[in-house]
Scaffold this active site. Structure first.
Site, PDB file in Angstrom:
ATOM      1  N   GLY A 148     -22.461  15.394 -10.877  1.00  0.00           N
ATOM      2  CA  GLY A 148     -22.704  13.996 -10.561  1.00  0.00           C
ATOM      3  C   GLY A 148     -23.008  13.826  -9.094  1.00  0.00           C
ATOM      4  O   GLY A 148     -23.168  14.796  -8.346  1.00  0.00           O
ATOM      5  N   TYR A 149     -23.090  12.557  -8.648  1.00  0.00           N
ATOM      6  CA  TYR A 149     -23.517  12.340  -7.260  1.00  0.00           C
ATOM      7  C   TYR A 149     -22.527  12.905  -6.259  1.00  0.00           C
ATOM      8  O   TYR A 149     -22.915  13.362  -5.181  1.00  0.00           O
ATOM      9  CB  TYR A 149     -23.803  10.858  -7.008  1.00  0.00           C
ATOM     10  CG  TYR A 149     -22.599   9.954  -6.937  1.00  0.00           C
ATOM     11  CD1 TYR A 149     -21.983   9.696  -5.724  1.00  0.00           C
ATOM     12  CD2 TYR A 149     -22.101   9.329  -8.071  1.00  0.00           C
ATOM     13  CE1 TYR A 149     -20.879   8.866  -5.638  1.00  0.00           C
ATOM     14  CE2 TYR A 149     -21.004   8.500  -8.002  1.00  0.00           C
ATOM     15  CZ  TYR A 149     -20.395   8.267  -6.786  1.00  0.00           C
ATOM     16  OH  TYR A 149     -19.294   7.443  -6.711  1.00  0.00           O
TER      17      TYR A 149
ATOM     18  N   LEU B  71     -23.213  16.642  -5.985  1.00  0.00           N
ATOM     19  CA  LEU B  71     -24.482  16.929  -5.318  1.00  0.00           C
ATOM     20  C   LEU B  71     -24.382  16.702  -3.815  1.00  0.00           C
ATOM     21  O   LEU B  71     -24.905  17.500  -3.022  1.00  0.00           O
ATOM     22  CB  LEU B  71     -25.594  16.064  -5.902  1.00  0.00           C
ATOM     23  CG  LEU B  71     -25.858  16.196  -7.403  1.00  0.00           C
ATOM     24  CD1 LEU B  71     -27.165  15.517  -7.772  1.00  0.00           C
ATOM     25  CD2 LEU B  71     -25.870  17.647  -7.849  1.00  0.00           C
TER      26      LEU B  71
ATOM     27  N   HIS C 186     -47.282  -1.168  10.534  1.00  0.00           N
ATOM     28  CA  HIS C 186     -47.673   0.239  10.432  1.00  0.00           C
ATOM     29  C   HIS C 186     -47.205   0.977  11.691  1.00  0.00           C
ATOM     30  O   HIS C 186     -47.273   0.435  12.790  1.00  0.00           O
ATOM     31  CB  HIS C 186     -49.201   0.342  10.327  1.00  0.00           C
ATOM     32  CG  HIS C 186     -49.719   1.739  10.374  1.00  0.00           C
ATOM     33  ND1 HIS C 186     -49.698   2.577   9.287  1.00  0.00           N
ATOM     34  CD2 HIS C 186     -50.265   2.461  11.407  1.00  0.00           C
ATOM     35  CE1 HIS C 186     -50.213   3.739   9.622  1.00  0.00           C
ATOM     36  NE2 HIS C 186     -50.566   3.705  10.914  1.00  0.00           N
TER      37      HIS C 186
ATOM     38  N   CYS D 138     -12.625   4.273   0.189  1.00  0.00           N
ATOM     39  CA  CYS D 138     -13.861   4.318   0.975  1.00  0.00           C
ATOM     40  C   CYS D 138     -13.608   4.827   2.385  1.00  0.00           C
ATOM     41  O   CYS D 138     -14.304   5.715   2.869  1.00  0.00           O
ATOM     42  CB  CYS D 138     -14.490   2.923   1.023  1.00  0.00           C
ATOM     43  SG  CYS D 138     -16.019   2.865   1.982  1.00  0.00           S
TER      44      CYS D 138
ATOM     45  N   GLU E 208     -22.666  22.353 -14.257  1.00  0.00           N
ATOM     46  CA  GLU E 208     -22.713  21.054 -14.922  1.00  0.00           C
ATOM     47  C   GLU E 208     -22.835  21.253 -16.434  1.00  0.00           C
ATOM     48  O   GLU E 208     -23.655  22.066 -16.898  1.00  0.00           O
ATOM     49  CB  GLU E 208     -23.892  20.237 -14.392  1.00  0.00           C
ATOM     50  CG  GLU E 208     -24.291  19.041 -15.195  1.00  0.00           C
ATOM     51  CD  GLU E 208     -23.190  18.018 -15.386  1.00  0.00           C
ATOM     52  OE1 GLU E 208     -23.123  17.408 -16.464  1.00  0.00           O
ATOM     53  OE2 GLU E 208     -22.362  17.839 -14.451  1.00  0.00           O
TER      54      GLU E 208
ATOM     55  N   LYS F 134     -19.892  10.604   4.543  1.00  0.00           N
ATOM     56  CA  LYS F 134     -21.156  10.345   5.238  1.00  0.00           C
ATOM     57  C   LYS F 134     -21.103  10.861   6.676  1.00  0.00           C
ATOM     58  O   LYS F 134     -22.133  11.262   7.241  1.00  0.00           O
ATOM     59  CB  LYS F 134     -21.486   8.867   5.208  1.00  0.00           C
ATOM     60  CG  LYS F 134     -22.177   8.408   3.926  1.00  0.00           C
ATOM     61  CD  LYS F 134     -21.458   8.899   2.685  1.00  0.00           C
ATOM     62  CE  LYS F 134     -22.081   8.529   1.387  1.00  0.00           C
ATOM     63  NZ  LYS F 134     -21.287   9.022   0.227  1.00  0.00           N
TER      64      LYS F 134
ATOM     65  N   GLY G 240      -7.947   2.101   1.521  1.00  0.00           N
ATOM     66  CA  GLY G 240      -8.450   2.528   0.230  1.00  0.00           C
ATOM     67  C   GLY G 240      -9.308   3.775   0.296  1.00  0.00           C
ATOM     68  O   GLY G 240      -9.410   4.456   1.317  1.00  0.00           O
TER      69      GLY G 240
ATOM     70  N   GLU H 198       0.843  -1.197   0.000  1.00  0.00           N
ATOM     71  CA  GLU H 198       0.000   0.000   0.000  1.00  0.00           C
ATOM     72  C   GLU H 198       0.874   1.241   0.000  1.00  0.00           C
ATOM     73  O   GLU H 198       1.761   1.388   0.841  1.00  0.00           O
ATOM     74  CB  GLU H 198      -0.919   0.010   1.215  1.00  0.00           C
ATOM     75  CG  GLU H 198      -1.735   1.286   1.383  1.00  0.00           C
ATOM     76  CD  GLU H 198      -2.560   1.626   0.162  1.00  0.00           C
ATOM     77  OE1 GLU H 198      -2.328   2.703  -0.432  1.00  0.00           O
ATOM     78  OE2 GLU H 198      -3.436   0.804  -0.208  1.00  0.00           O
TER      79      GLU H 198
END
Length: 466
Positions: free
Chosen positions: A184-185, A188, A446, A42, A205, A51, A40, A34
């Site tokens: 792109g994502y 956004l 429900h 992520c 864009e 996130k 990596g 590495e």
């Protein structure tokens, strides 16, 4: 003399790490090389850090909009450095977990930090810290080196302190006005994140729509959501040049249908795609073939043109998602360890855009069904009709589901709170080959988001023209 191993893995991403442990547990002598941080993209500059920051941005948004729930709204007192510090702490724990897994919990794995360069089809030279070199030889080699930000051919870019997503994650001060090149994502998610932190945000864009893979109605829904947050969208804009004045203001000039636009901001994020990290591997000494963009060419078993050499994850092109990289690991593990072969070319492609609300996607879009000549019916349901949406106040968006002649699910686009989780329910139905009446008549607790599965098919339209 080169050091011999049974297996050499170059890159410690979401395919390389689990493959190292699986092959070591199967009795193979494994070396993993590495060049950067373990884990990596992520863990280090992709899913986990973004996130974590999105979660903080959502909290800020909840404070601003609390009055909608009968609670006094307040403008968040943002400590941006503390937000970044929380993200860094999460990354650190993840890196430590990867290192512990590779070096302590699974004997038989050697981890080397350095840059790997092929000197032959099965021989690699590793540049170690301090200038030392180590040559490694292995009959099985797996390339898992991923991608990096692709830079557009834009006049003046080299003279401007632009940011890629990696650099943006390490800012210690909140940008006053963030210009984002690319709709792109990635663009956004970062756009909504920084808008909710308090920055002005402009997304530029070149296409007529955001999210080029999506149907027009999905793109329009996403556009409404972002504009409601106060994000400026400049679509159909071809960036021509960028510059920075003495006061530090960045000016991005773009040609649009209405003429030349000069967009000014304090920071510029370039989010125009990715390029493979294959150009410094010395592949010319191996016989491994790449396409015109540098992605390594593989067959359905992820084998390159050289026997015993594989490419895993983003480096071989196609959809660049962590879950696809992890499935690459499973394809190779099953073939080598268990003798079970499965094609990496024939598998579902679920993905989620982590805006708020999320966009969860699985299977065919309406455009794709038309292009492939597949007869379909489509059901569309506004989110506001779901009881859980009304109760939580998260009523923005819609569900869109395609079914075939046999009443089975062809695909779904879920623009909704928890859209990724809801999309996965449709994926499970597709894998189980359930028909839509089975979902429509299923007893669902429900009040949950899942109740929408009972209701979304109420207004199926006639089959679309092939």
């Amino acid at each position: 003399m080169p050091t011999s191993y049974d297996v050499l893995i170059i890159g410690s991403g979401q395919a390389g790490n689990p493959l190292a442990t699986a092959l070591a547990d199967a009795g193979r002598k494994v070396v993993l090389v590495e060049e950067n941080h373990l884990g990596g993209s992520c863990i280090n500059y992709g899913c986990s850090p973004t996130k974590a920051l999105l979660a903080a941005a959502e909290r800020a948004h909840q404070l601003r909009t609390a009055a909608e729930y009968g609670i006094k709204s307040v403008e968040p007192d943002l400590d941006f450095a503390a937000v970044i510090a929380r993200k860094d702490a999460i990354i650190k724990r993840s890196r430590e977990g990867v290192r512990r897994n590779l070096q302590q919990e699974h004997p038989g794995i050697t981890v080397l930090h350095g840059h790997a360069t092929f000197t032959g089809p099965h021989t690699v030279q590793v540049g170690l810290p301090g200038g030392k070199m180590q040559e490694i030889k292995a009959p099985l080699i797996f390339i898992n080196t991923g991608t990096r930000a692709a830079l557009p051919d834009l006049e003046g870019l080299a003279e401007v302190p632009y940011l890629t997503t990696t650099g943006l994650l390490d800012l210690q001060e909140l940008p006053e006005h963030l210009l984002i090149l690319g709709g792109g994502y990635i663009g956004l998610e970062f756009g909504q994140m920084f808008r909710r932190f308090g920055s002005r945000v402009t997304i530029v864009e070149s296409g007529a729509n955001l999210l080029e893979r999506e149907d027009d109605d999905v793109c329009a829904g996403m556009r409404e959501i972002l504009e409601a947050d106060g994000i400026e969208l400049v679509l159909g804009a071809e960036a021509r040049r960028v510059s920075q004045n003495e006061e530090g203001v960045i000016t991005l000039s773009a040609h649009t249908r209405t003429g030349e636009r000069r967009l000014r901001g304090t920071h510029l994020l370039v989010a125009t795609g990715r390029t493979p990290n294959s150009d410094t591997l010395g592949l010319e000494t191996t016989g491994v073939k790449t396409d015109e963009k540098g992605y390594i060419q593989v067959n359905s078993s992820l084998q390159t043109a050289v026997r015993g050499v594989y490419a895993l994850g983003d480096i071989h092109g196609g959809p660049q998602f962590t879950h696809i990289s992890y499935d690459d690991y499973r394809v190779v593990r099953d073939a080598i360890v268990h003798g079970k072969r499965r094609s990496a070319k024939q598998r579902p492609l679920p993905y989620t855009v982590f805006t708020e609300p999320q966009l969860g996607r699985i299977g065919l879009s309406e455009d794709q069904a038309r292009e492939q000549g597949i007869a379909y019916r489509v059901a569309t349901m506004p989110v506001r009709t779901i009881g859980r949406a009304r109760e939580t106040g998260r009523t923005t968006g819609f569900w869109k589901v395609l079914v075939d002649k046999q009443d089975r699910i062809l695909g779904a686009a879920i623009l909704c709170a928890e859209g990724g989780e809801i999309m996965t329910m449709f994926q499970l139905a597709m894998m189980g080959r359930l028909t839509y009446p089975q979902l429509q008549n299923m007893v669902i607790a429900h009040p949950t988001w899942a109740e929408g599965l009972n209701n979304v098919f109420a207004k199926l339209e006639k089959p679309g023209a092939a």
